[in-house]
Design an enzyme around this catalytic site. Structure first.
Site, mmCIF file in Angstrom:
data_model
loop_
_atom_site.group_PDB
_atom_site.id
_atom_site.type_symbol
_atom_site.label_atom_id
_atom_site.label_comp_id
_atom_site.label_asym_id
_atom_site.label_seq_id
_atom_site.Cartn_x
_atom_site.Cartn_y
_atom_site.Cartn_z
ATOM 1 C CB SER A 233 -4.142 39.054 5.408
ATOM 2 O OG SER A 233 -4.173 37.984 6.298
ATOM 3 N NE ARG A 234 -4.406 32.850 2.563
ATOM 4 C CZ ARG A 234 -3.076 32.968 2.660
ATOM 5 N NH1 ARG A 234 -2.479 34.114 2.368
ATOM 6 N NH2 ARG A 234 -2.342 31.935 3.027
ATOM 7 C CG ASP A 258 0.962 40.177 -2.181
ATOM 8 O OD1 ASP A 258 1.417 40.289 -3.341
ATOM 9 O OD2 ASP A 258 1.281 39.246 -1.409
ATOM 10 C CD GLU A 263 -4.705 34.947 -4.090
ATOM 11 O OE1 GLU A 263 -4.731 36.093 -3.642
ATOM 12 O OE2 GLU A 263 -3.849 34.091 -3.777
ATOM 13 C CG HIS A 295 -0.476 35.329 -2.588
ATOM 14 N ND1 HIS A 295 -1.693 34.819 -2.227
ATOM 15 C CD2 HIS A 295 0.317 35.175 -1.486
ATOM 16 C CE1 HIS A 295 -1.642 34.375 -0.978
ATOM 17 N NE2 HIS A 295 -0.431 34.588 -0.512
#
Ligand code: NAD
Length: 332
Positions: A233-234, A258, A263, A295
């Protein structure tokens, strides 16, 4: 309309240009991330098109507004990188892409879970090196296990359905429960119960002030020992330092992410010839039971095609003065 497209990678250029073929907007592709320093590159563009790690804060919006920008279109669902209230004050409309293959992200989350549980990436690295030993590669059956889904929106429900198909018991936590989750056999519980009973926890809620570090030292202390945590998600949903401590103690049995809180300065670029100074990510990737991807959960032909088409449609609607279906409210 003149559109400055920030963080433009090769696939953005080809697929946005394809989506724009009938619309005829003038696209100015910029590989830079949008920041206060790069905002002047959008001079004269009524629309600015951004991605998840562009910095669309009040300062940047102020610069864009002074240069004539009236629309920001993000090529994403999440919009935590945009100060929607500042945009409203400055008279800039903001649109996002609410609907694009949620399957892309849900399927990737399942892939990450399988990869970390069954050590698929490690095994592949070994066999390339001629090492066919199985020591250290044992996982557990997902069948019969409990999977906790935090955020049962479009992506969370599809992830839950896939997990139910594996024969898992699915429990969920959401501020706004959805009948679709219960129809597939999911059961809503409080967040404490979810953490305590789940063998796998997967995050699918947006990043908001309320969900920031929803996984912190306190919540990690409550998870079932050896639980696998998945985050597509984040990054800001997880306090990464606390996750590292939980991995070291064995409280977390695996971590598959991810997205990563820091990031912005790492992802979507090739840093393989540089010294990475972020010690936290370096520590994380050194664990045998951690998988980090950059991501890419959304990155399928179907999803990117839809993102680009919706982005161009929103910009054309704005140009024609039509209602904006994907507009972000100033007070989400
Ligand atoms: P969605 O809006 O359909 O679902 C989000 C769900 O989270 C909703 O059901 C909502 O009620 C719930 N929620 C909101 N606040 C909550 C809270 N405080 N506690 C618990 N639940 C809460 O969104 P979606 O399309 O399913 O996407 C989910 C998230 O996935 C996005 O916000 C985005 O951050 C992320 N995402 C990541 C990628 C990627 O490539 N990694 C791609 C797309 C989306």
């Amino acid at each position: 309309m003149k559109i400055a497209v920030f963080s433009a990678r090769r696939y953005d250029k080809t697929m946005l240009a394809e989506a724009n073929a009938g619309a005829g907007h003038a696209l100015r592709f910029l590989e830079d991330r949008l920041t206060a320093a790069t905002a002047p590159l959008a001079e004269g563009c009524e629309a600015v098109c951004v991605f998840v790690n562009d910095n669309v804060d009040a300062e940047v919006l102020g610069i864009l507004a002074a240069q004539g920008t009236r629309l920001v279109a993000t090529r994403s669902t999440g919009y935590n990188h945009i100060d929607a209230q500042a945009a409203e004050r400055l008279g800039i409309a903001v649109v996002r892409v609410t609907d694009y293959s949620p399957h892309s992200v849900a399927e990737f989350a399942v892939g990450l879970l399988l990869a970390v549980n069954r050590k698929i990436a490690r095994a592949s690295t070994r066999t390339r090196d001629g090492n066919f030993d199985l020591d250290g590669l044992m996982g557990f059956d997902l069948h019969g296990k409990t999977v906790g889904v935090i955020g049962t929106g479009k992506i969370g429900v599809i992830f839950a359905r896939i997990m139910a198909g594996f024969g898992c018991t699915v429990v969920g936590y959401d501020k706004f429960p959805s009948p679709a989750f219960e129809t597939l056999g999911g059961r809503y519980v409080g967040i404490d119960e979810l953490l305590q009973c789940s063998d796998v926890v997967s995050l699918h809620c947006p990043l908001t002030p309320e969900t920031h570090h929803i996984v912190d030292a306190a919540s990690l202390a409550r998870v079932k020992r050896g639980c696998i945590l998945v985050n597509t998600s984040r990054g800001g949903l997880i306090d990464t330092e606390c996750a590292i401590a939980a991995l070291k103690s064995g409280q977390l049995g695996g971590l598959a992410i991810d997205v990563y809180e820091q990031e912005a300065s790492l992802f979507f670029q090739d840093l393989s010839s540089t010294i990475i100074t972020d010690d936290v990510i370096q520590r994380l990737v050194s664990f045998p039971n951690v998988i980090v991807t950059g991501h890419q959960a959304f990155f399928t032909v179907e999803a990117i095609g839809q993102i680009m088409r919706t982005t161009i449609e929103s910009i054309s609607d704005f140009e024609r003065g039509q209602p904006l279906r994907n507009r972000i409210p100033a007070n989400p």
